[in-house]
Write an enzyme that holds these catalytic residues in place. Structure first.
Site, PDB file in Angstrom:
ATOM      1  N   TYR A   1       0.834  -1.205   0.000  1.00  0.00           N
ATOM      2  CA  TYR A   1       0.000   0.000   0.000  1.00  0.00           C
ATOM      3  C   TYR A   1       0.870   1.258   0.000  1.00  0.00           C
ATOM      4  CZ  TYR A   1      -3.511   3.425   1.425  1.00  0.00           C
ATOM      5  OH  TYR A   1      -4.323   4.530   1.482  1.00  0.00           O
TER       6      TYR A   1
ATOM      7  N   LYS B   1       1.161   4.119  -3.112  1.00  0.00           N
ATOM      8  CA  LYS B   1       0.868   5.541  -2.939  1.00  0.00           C
ATOM      9  C   LYS B   1       2.113   6.398  -3.156  1.00  0.00           C
ATOM     10  CE  LYS B   1      -3.544   5.214  -1.996  1.00  0.00           C
ATOM     11  NZ  LYS B   1      -4.568   5.788  -2.899  1.00  0.00           N
TER      12      LYS B   1
END
Length: 244
Positions: free
Chosen positions: A154, A158
């Protein structure tokens, strides 16, 4: 809010949480909207009804934006309905939690495809429809700049948006197209759902403002970056995390 009267705005992942708040904020500011969702259901119907009540010209598009076919379907819909797009908001995203040693290849690709690849596919498909002086806003996450345990995939996905934003801003700057990222912190997208109360309270206590973020907080930052007030802001990552 005002300043987007008649603007053609695309919001991906726009029927829930942060995406929904962004779509509604643009509608209230007078924009004409294309809102993309992947799954049919009550949230789609509710958003459509709210946009209609606000008097916003809009179209809801069902498409899988982790695929080139989905991005091309979106581009064709935008071309036929509005002729172009003045503001593109890349908001498609998923979360993921796993210890790194247990992180499966399929889970890595699932998170990367939604959080990073979709932004490439959609922007690549639509950039020819963005006029000079347009704007692209990517919705990232503040953990991209700090990292998060149990979330290497994750955090990496990002963080990829930060580099994507910075580089694309340099490529499109000659056309006056600005590219920026909003990086929310912990955001309570559905009050009373998601985080256990004790954890929510602990995380809120870690912020300078003493509360979790709200979708409307992020929407306000998106409209700022998309608007004329930020006419000399490009390649930036704006953290909206309450000072955590």
């Amino acid at each position: 809010m005002s300043g987007f009267d008649g603007a053609r705005v695309v919001v991906t992942g726009g029927t829930r949480g942060i995406g929904r708040a962004i779509a509604v904020a643009f509608a209230r500011a007078g924009a004409r909207l294309t809102v993309v969702h992947r799954t049919a259901g009550e949230p789609v119907r509710e958003l459509g009804a709210e946009l209609t009540a606000l008097g916003a010209e809009h179209v809801l598009v069902r498409a899988d934006l982790t695929t080139g076919d989905g991005a091309r379907l979106l581009a064709e819909t935008v071309r036929e309905r509005f002729g172009g797009v003045d503001v593109l908001v890349n908001n498609v995203g998923v979360d993921g939690h796993a210890k790194f040693e247990d992180l499966a290849e399929a889970e890595w690709h699932r998170v990367m495809d939604h959080n990073a690849t979709s932004a490439y596919l959609v922007t690549n498909a639509l950039v020819g429809l963005v006029p000079d002086g347009g704007s692209v806003v990517n919705v990232g996450a503040s953990v991209a700049l700090r990292g998060r345990p149990l979330g290497v995939h994750y955090s990496a996905s990002k963080a990829a948006l930060v580099g994507f934003t910075r580089a694309l801003a340099k490529e499109l700057g000659g056309r006056g197209i600005r590219v920026n990222t909003v990086a929310p912190g912990v955001t309570e997208t559905e009050p009373g759902a998601g985080l256990p109360p004790a954890l929510a309270s602990r995380l809120a206590g870690m912020t300078a403002l003493g509360r979790l973020g709200r979708p409307e907080d992020v929407a306000g930052a998106v409209l700022y970056l998309a608007g004329e007030t930020a006419s000399y802001v490009t390649g930036a990552t704006l953290e909206v995390d309450g000072g955590i």
